[in-house]
Scaffold this motif. Structure first.
Motif, short mmCIF file in Angstrom:
data_model
loop_
_atom_site.label_atom_id
_atom_site.label_comp_id
_atom_site.label_asym_id
_atom_site.label_seq_id
_atom_site.Cartn_x
_atom_site.Cartn_y
_atom_site.Cartn_z
N UNK A 38 0.77 -1.12 -0.07
CA UNK A 38 0.07 -0.09 0.17
C UNK A 38 1.01 1.24 -0.02
N UNK A 39 2.06 1.37 0.38
CA UNK A 39 3.06 2.36 0.62
C UNK A 39 4.15 2.09 -0.38
N UNK A 40 4.62 2.90 -1.09
CA UNK A 40 6.07 2.85 -1.86
C UNK A 40 6.89 3.84 -1.53
N UNK A 41 8.16 3.47 -1.38
CA UNK A 41 9.22 4.21 -0.88
C UNK A 41 10.03 4.87 -2.11
N UNK A 42 10.15 6.15 -2.14
CA UNK A 42 10.99 6.76 -3.25
C UNK A 42 12.37 6.56 -3.38
N UNK A 43 12.91 6.19 -4.60
CA UNK A 43 14.09 5.75 -4.73
C UNK A 43 14.90 6.73 -5.41
N UNK A 44 14.42 6.88 -6.75
CA UNK A 44 15.03 7.79 -7.84
C UNK A 44 14.26 8.34 -8.78
N UNK A 45 14.45 9.86 -9.13
CA UNK A 45 13.43 10.27 -10.26
C UNK A 45 14.43 10.87 -11.26
N UNK A 46 14.27 10.76 -12.59
CA UNK A 46 14.97 11.52 -13.55
C UNK A 46 14.07 12.13 -14.49
N UNK A 47 14.33 13.62 -14.89
CA UNK A 47 13.37 14.00 -15.93
C UNK A 47 14.45 15.10 -16.62
N UNK A 48 14.70 14.66 -17.87
CA UNK A 48 15.87 15.34 -18.68
C UNK A 48 17.29 15.51 -17.75
N UNK A 49 17.65 16.54 -17.57
CA UNK A 49 19.00 16.76 -16.88
C UNK A 49 18.61 16.83 -15.12
N UNK A 50 17.41 17.01 -14.99
CA UNK A 50 17.12 16.89 -13.34
C UNK A 50 16.98 15.45 -12.96
N UNK A 51 17.78 15.20 -12.07
CA UNK A 51 17.90 13.87 -11.33
C UNK A 51 18.08 14.02 -9.77
N UNK A 52 17.37 12.92 -9.05
CA UNK A 52 17.33 13.22 -7.63
C UNK A 52 17.27 11.68 -6.92
N UNK A 53 18.02 11.28 -6.06
CA UNK A 53 17.86 10.17 -5.17
C UNK A 53 17.40 10.52 -3.89
N UNK A 54 16.82 9.62 -3.23
CA UNK A 54 16.12 9.85 -1.96
C UNK A 54 16.36 8.89 -0.76
N UNK A 55 16.36 9.59 0.30
CA UNK A 55 16.68 8.64 1.62
C UNK A 55 18.05 7.95 1.75
N UNK A 56 17.55 6.69 2.08
CA UNK A 56 18.88 5.71 2.28
C UNK A 56 19.74 5.60 0.79
N UNK A 57 18.95 5.94 -0.06
CA UNK A 57 19.46 5.53 -1.36
C UNK A 57 20.29 6.85 -1.83
N UNK A 58 20.23 7.98 -1.41
CA UNK A 58 20.92 9.21 -1.82
C UNK A 58 22.49 9.07 -1.89
N UNK A 59 22.84 9.12 -3.11
CA UNK A 59 24.27 9.22 -3.58
C UNK A 59 24.46 7.47 -3.76
#
Length: 354
Positions: free
Chosen positions: A89-110
């Protein structure tokens, strides 16, 4: 004559209505065929539903997509990776990319990035894998009004082991069980991990918590105290339990470690406090239960000397069964939680590479 004329007019009316209806139906069918011929404008796929790695390693979760070749490039095409939880019922964000914009989240950062092997590659690379990274991941590609998803599982090489603390069996609620596993360099095992251990021959007649909040135990040799002699082998399931009120043991899972596990060779036996100090003097720390299980299962560590571990238990690992050293099976032998002042045992130490 009037009746004949009336019948002719009625027949002509029906024919006109039928022609109009058929014309509408034909037009509707043309629209349906048009949609089918075009097909989906975005397809997301994976060529590997499960990826196997280990703690400290790297893994690539494959995901590719195909776009309608008649559409031009979309600078706002979005790639999103999430980790699915046990309750779905719940998903944990890991990574999002749109064009040159990229972001990692939480314990996955870096630790995560896209593989980038071509314009249609959405594969995710995870570095320095942890025990918590085990699980199912969803790759989602959003292209305007079109979107598609696939799910890829990340499995880890490792070992499942039953655990209960010094104060005895069936004394931990779910939160206590989580902490107990972490304290022993492990995490609470999943059902799939316990099931794989059962298929590998694990037999344990004490119920323990699993990561989804259920309580289960694996039986390969049915017997009276463990569900009955006439039952079939399997993983016995008590179902979901109240995580705050109910108390059981726990099944923990651990994987490869980055360091050295060893028995400290020295003259004489030690009390628990002396064992802790002896490892420290050797530039190490007293080893944890999970580290012993990992050394035994993954590295074939074998030592017929009972030794202290960090939780105050005394154990020894045997991979080659022999007389006076687990003659019947390869196992991590458990000698209990003796008085810490007893000067009767050696010690197992762990020295991390960092």
């Amino acid at each position: 004559m009037n009746a004949l004329l009336l019948f002719a007019l009625f027949s002509l009316s029906i024919a006109q209505n039928f022609d109009e209806a058929y014309s509408d139906l034909e037009s509707y069918n043309l629209r349906t065929i048009y949609i089918t011929e075009n097909g989906p404008k975005l397809t997301v796929m994976t060529d590997q539903a499960k990826v196997i790695s280990r703690r400290g390693g790297n893994a690539t979760l494959p995901c590719r997509f195909q776009r309608d070749p008649t559409t031009g490039p979309n600078p706002k095409l979005r790639i999103k990776w999430t980790k699915l939880t046990s309750d779905y019922l719940r998903e944990v964000d890991v990574f999002v990319a749109m064009g040159y914009h990229k972001r990692s989240y939480g314990k996955f950062h870096g630790r995560v990035h896209l593989q980038g092997d071509g314009d249609n590659d959405a594969s995710l690379v995870i570095n320095e894998i942890t025990l918590e990274d085990y699980g199912r991941y969803k790759c989602e590609v959003i292209d305007g009004l079109e979107d598609g998803t696939v799910v890829v599982s990340l499995d880890l090489q490792g070992v499942v082991f039953p655990y209960f603390p010094r104060f005895g069996r069936y004394n931990m609620n779910f939160h206590d069980a989580e902490k107990a596993c972490v304290d022993q360099d492990a995490v609470v095992a999943s059902f799939d991990q316990l099931y794989d251990a059962w298929r590998g021959g694990m037999d344990w007649c004490n119920a323990g918590w699993l990561s989804d909040g259920s309580v289960q135990y694996p039986i390969t040799k049915p017997r009276e105290p463990c569900g009955g002699r006439n039952t079939v082998p399997g993983v016995r399931n008590y179902g979901k339990r109240d995580k705050d009120k109910h108390r059981y043991d726990v099944f923990c899972f651990t994987s490869n470690y980055n360091g050295r596990f060893y028995y400290l060779v020295r003259p004489g036996k030690l009390t628990y406090d002396e064992a802790v100090q002896a490892c420290q003097r050797d530039g190490a720390e007293i080893a944890k239960v999970g580290q012993m299980y990992a050394a035994w299962k993954l590295l074939g560590f074998d030592r017929c000397d009972a030794g202290w571990l960090a939780d105050g238990s005394v154990r020894y690992p045997i991979t080659r069964p022999r007389r006076r050293c687990s003659p019947d099976e390869a196992a991590v032998r458990f000698s209990g939680f003796p008085d810490r002042k007893h000067k009767l045992y050696g010690v197992y130490c762990f020295k991390g590479n960092n």
